[in-house]
Design an enzyme around this catalytic site. Structure first.
Site, PDB file in Angstrom:
ATOM      1  N   CYS A 228      -0.347   4.088   2.198  1.00  0.00           N
ATOM      2  CA  CYS A 228      -0.302   3.843   3.655  1.00  0.00           C
ATOM      3  C   CYS A 228       1.135   3.963   4.174  1.00  0.00           C
ATOM      4  O   CYS A 228       1.370   4.581   5.199  1.00  0.00           O
ATOM      5  CB  CYS A 228      -0.783   2.435   4.014  1.00  0.00           C
ATOM      6  SG  CYS A 228      -2.246   1.909   3.188  1.00  0.00           S
ATOM      7  N   ASP A 229       2.064   3.333   3.476  1.00  0.00           N
ATOM      8  CA  ASP A 229       3.419   3.190   4.016  1.00  0.00           C
ATOM      9  C   ASP A 229       4.450   4.140   3.407  1.00  0.00           C
ATOM     10  O   ASP A 229       5.576   4.227   3.892  1.00  0.00           O
ATOM     11  CB  ASP A 229       3.896   1.733   3.828  1.00  0.00           C
ATOM     12  CG  ASP A 229       3.006   0.758   4.583  1.00  0.00           C
ATOM     13  OD1 ASP A 229       2.459   1.166   5.623  1.00  0.00           O
ATOM     14  OD2 ASP A 229       2.838  -0.390   4.137  1.00  0.00           O
TER      15      ASP A 229
ATOM     16  N   CYS B 135       0.846  -1.202   0.000  1.00  0.00           N
ATOM     17  CA  CYS B 135       0.000   0.000   0.000  1.00  0.00           C
ATOM     18  C   CYS B 135       0.876   1.245   0.000  1.00  0.00           C
ATOM     19  O   CYS B 135       1.384   1.659   1.053  1.00  0.00           O
ATOM     20  CB  CYS B 135      -0.927  -0.028   1.218  1.00  0.00           C
ATOM     21  SG  CYS B 135      -1.983   1.412   1.292  1.00  0.00           S
TER      22      CYS B 135
HETATM   23  C1  LIG Z   1      -5.030   2.461  -0.067  1.00  0.00           C
HETATM   24  C2  LIG Z   1      -6.463   2.488  -0.538  1.00  0.00           C
HETATM   25  C3  LIG Z   1      -7.075   3.697  -0.753  1.00  0.00           C
HETATM   26  C4  LIG Z   1      -8.413   3.738  -1.190  1.00  0.00           C
HETATM   27  N1  LIG Z   1      -9.011   4.950  -1.373  1.00  0.00           N
HETATM   28  C5  LIG Z   1     -10.319   5.007  -1.733  1.00  0.00           C
HETATM   29  C6  LIG Z   1     -10.968   6.285  -1.857  1.00  0.00           C
HETATM   30  O1  LIG Z   1     -10.368   7.342  -1.682  1.00  0.00           O
HETATM   31  N2  LIG Z   1     -12.294   6.281  -2.185  1.00  0.00           N
HETATM   32  C7  LIG Z   1     -13.001   5.126  -2.377  1.00  0.00           C
HETATM   33  O2  LIG Z   1     -14.208   5.201  -2.640  1.00  0.00           O
HETATM   34  N3  LIG Z   1     -12.408   3.914  -2.285  1.00  0.00           N
HETATM   35  C8  LIG Z   1     -11.082   3.828  -1.960  1.00  0.00           C
HETATM   36  N4  LIG Z   1     -10.460   2.614  -1.842  1.00  0.00           N
HETATM   37  C9  LIG Z   1     -11.259   1.393  -2.136  1.00  0.00           C
HETATM   38  C10 LIG Z   1     -12.131   1.008  -0.913  1.00  0.00           C
HETATM   39  O3  LIG Z   1     -11.330   0.915   0.234  1.00  0.00           O
HETATM   40  C11 LIG Z   1     -12.833  -0.332  -1.192  1.00  0.00           C
HETATM   41  O4  LIG Z   1     -13.512  -0.300  -2.407  1.00  0.00           O
HETATM   42  C12 LIG Z   1     -13.838  -0.658  -0.072  1.00  0.00           C
HETATM   43  O5  LIG Z   1     -13.188  -0.649   1.184  1.00  0.00           O
HETATM   44  C13 LIG Z   1     -14.487  -2.013  -0.312  1.00  0.00           C
HETATM   45  O6  LIG Z   1     -15.296  -2.341   0.782  1.00  0.00           O
HETATM   46  P1  LIG Z   1     -15.669  -3.860   1.090  1.00  0.00           P
HETATM   47  O7  LIG Z   1     -16.577  -3.814   2.274  1.00  0.00           O
HETATM   48  O8  LIG Z   1     -16.105  -4.544  -0.130  1.00  0.00           O
HETATM   49  O9  LIG Z   1     -14.293  -4.562   1.497  1.00  0.00           O
HETATM   50  P2  LIG Z   1     -13.311  -4.260   2.713  1.00  0.00           P
HETATM   51  O10 LIG Z   1     -13.378  -2.856   3.157  1.00  0.00           O
HETATM   52  O11 LIG Z   1     -12.004  -4.821   2.303  1.00  0.00           O
HETATM   53  O12 LIG Z   1     -13.906  -5.153   3.904  1.00  0.00           O
HETATM   54  C14 LIG Z   1     -13.871  -6.549   3.882  1.00  0.00           C
HETATM   55  C15 LIG Z   1     -13.763  -7.019   5.317  1.00  0.00           C
HETATM   56  O13 LIG Z   1     -13.986  -8.430   5.372  1.00  0.00           O
HETATM   57  C16 LIG Z   1     -13.125  -8.973   6.370  1.00  0.00           C
HETATM   58  N5  LIG Z   1     -12.976 -10.409   6.105  1.00  0.00           N
HETATM   59  C17 LIG Z   1     -12.395 -11.004   5.034  1.00  0.00           C
HETATM   60  N6  LIG Z   1     -12.442 -12.359   5.163  1.00  0.00           N
HETATM   61  C18 LIG Z   1     -13.071 -12.610   6.342  1.00  0.00           C
HETATM   62  C19 LIG Z   1     -13.408 -13.808   7.043  1.00  0.00           C
HETATM   63  N7  LIG Z   1     -13.116 -15.024   6.554  1.00  0.00           N
HETATM   64  N8  LIG Z   1     -14.044 -13.696   8.233  1.00  0.00           N
HETATM   65  C20 LIG Z   1     -14.362 -12.497   8.745  1.00  0.00           C
HETATM   66  N9  LIG Z   1     -14.058 -11.325   8.119  1.00  0.00           N
HETATM   67  C21 LIG Z   1     -13.428 -11.377   6.943  1.00  0.00           C
HETATM   68  C22 LIG Z   1     -11.838  -8.175   6.188  1.00  0.00           C
HETATM   69  O14 LIG Z   1     -11.028  -8.205   7.345  1.00  0.00           O
HETATM   70  C23 LIG Z   1     -12.384  -6.774   5.903  1.00  0.00           C
HETATM   71  O15 LIG Z   1     -12.494  -5.992   7.077  1.00  0.00           O
HETATM   72  C24 LIG Z   1      -9.135   2.538  -1.423  1.00  0.00           C
HETATM   73  C25 LIG Z   1      -8.487   1.315  -1.222  1.00  0.00           C
HETATM   74  C26 LIG Z   1      -7.167   1.291  -0.778  1.00  0.00           C
HETATM   75  C27 LIG Z   1      -6.494  -0.035  -0.548  1.00  0.00           C
END
Ligand SMILES: Cc1cc2nc3c(=O)[nH]c(=O)nc-3n(C[C@H](O)[C@H](O)[C@H](O)COP(=O)(O)OP(=O)(O)OC[C@H]3O[C@@H](n4cnc5c(N)ncnc54)[C@H](O)[C@@H]3O)c2cc1C
Length: 310
Positions: free
Chosen positions: A136-137, A133
């Site tokens: 982040c880092d 990332c």
């Molecule tokens: C560095 C970075 C910057 C970003 N900046 C932006 C931005 O500015 N604007 C924007 O709109 N988007 C941004 N994004 C994209 C955004 O973060 C993602 O699209 C969004 O977080 C997706 O949400 P999600 O709930 O699908 O997945 P996630 O947020 O990844 O959540 C999934 C969760 O499931 C949990 N999980 C997985 N497997 C298991 C299991 N077996 N049991 C229990 N829990 C589990 C994980 O720990 C995690 O907490 C960024 C991404 C990154 C990496």
């Protein structure tokens, strides 16, 4: 065994939005999270594209979503990893590191993870100079020489970001050109401290307590060389966390993303998916939230209105 109306797996943007709408619909809702609630957006130093927040740190946005979800009555279990599921019957079972639960419907919101390159030293130096990332880092490597691996949008974004922090950015890409958006490629061209090594791959990451160097191979001549670097940013994209779903009979595409229809339904009755783990083409907080909302409302219809079922 504990019984729930709906179990949501993953407390990221999609899972928390699903939780808010599930409890507001009157469903007894449990969210299981293997880390701490908030999800991937917690890694973003700043978010400027989520409506309603002109500028907010990813950590704060994640915290606000989590508090909102808890305040409405969703039960969130942090640090509880889901290890297996039985999703084919009318009653679903979800087994975790602690116990087994029963639910009428399941919403899979497990997000994605950074892809690895799989070379010697990568695992050993993870967190000690190897990062996935850039945003982040990056600040840890102010004034240093950093290496970025990749040539797509993820890599291009990191190159532009890190060129403003590091003294020198060396980019290693196994192909002879970027496959990133044109505006990003143009942005890279104006950076004086970025050096690109095309047709080159990293063979090994070396160091002692921290990363010190990489061995590179030119994949046209097969010549190898060593380059001193302080950090290696592996920026080759993400892969969905769908192994668990696949093992439970949920259908995925060729990249492992869970196939969903317009109602966020998977191929299994009463099983929904939302967010980055799905085959929806846009991976953002806003889209994850929208998908989570749809999944929760459709799960509600599935549970409360029998005629809804396939
Ligand atoms: C560095 C970075 C910057 C970003 N900046 C932006 C931005 O500015 N604007 C924007 O709109 N988007 C941004 N994004 C994209 C955004 O973060 C993602 O699209 C969004 O977080 C997706 O949400 P999600 O709930 O699908 O997945 P996630 O947020 O990844 O959540 C999934 C969760 O499931 C949990 N999980 C997985 N497997 C298991 C299991 N077996 N049991 C229990 N829990 C589990 C994980 O720990 C995690 O907490 C960024 C991404 C990154 C990496």
């Amino acid at each position: 065994m504990e019984n729930w109306d709906v179990i949501i797996i993953g407390a990221g943007s999609a899972g928390l939005a699903a939780g808010i709408y599930a409890v507001r619909s009157g469903l007894k809702s449990l969210i299981l999270e293997d880390k701490l609630a908030g999800g991937t957006i917690s890694d973003a130093p700043v978010v400027v594209n989520y409506p309603g927040f002109a500028e907010i740190s990813g950590g704060e946005l994640a915290e606000k979503m989590t508090l909102h979800c808890r305040k409405l009555g969703a039960v969130i279990h942090d640090l509880e990893n889901v290890t297996s599921m039985n999703l084919t019957g009318e009653t679903k079972t979800v087994t975790t590191s602690r116990t087994t639960y029963e639910a009428k419907a399941v919403i899979i919101c497990t997000g994605s993870h950074y892809k690895e390159i799989g070379v010697k030293g990568e695992k050993e130096f993870r967190g000690r100079g190897v990062s996935y990332c850039g945003v982040c880092d990056g600040p840890f490597f102010k004034g240093k020489r950093v290496l970025i691996i990749g040539g797509g949008n993820t890599a291009a974004t990191a190159i532009i970001y890190l060129s403003g922090i590091a003294a020198e950015v060396v980019v290693v890409h196994r192909k002879s050109g970027f496959r990133a958006e044109e505006s990003l490629v143009t942005g890279i061209a104006s950076k004086q401290n970025v050096k690109i090594l095309w047709n080159t791959e990293v063979q090994e990451i070396k160091g002692d307590k921290q990363v010190k160097a990489v061995t590179l191979i030119d994949n046209t001549t097969k010549n190898t060389s060593e380059l001193a670097v302080d950090a290696v940013f592996v920026q080759i994209g993400e892969a969905p966390n769908s192994e668990l779903a696949k093992a439970s009979g949920v259908e995925t595409d060729e990249h492992g993303h869970i196939k969903i229809d317009i109602r966020q339904q998977t191929n299994l009755s009463g099983v929904f998916a939302a967010g980055d783990v799905t085959d929806y083409p846009v991976k953002q907080v806003g889209t994850a939230v929208g998908q989570g909302i749809t999944a929760a409302l459709e799960a509600h219809s599935y549970i409360r209105r029998p005629y809804y079922r396939k």
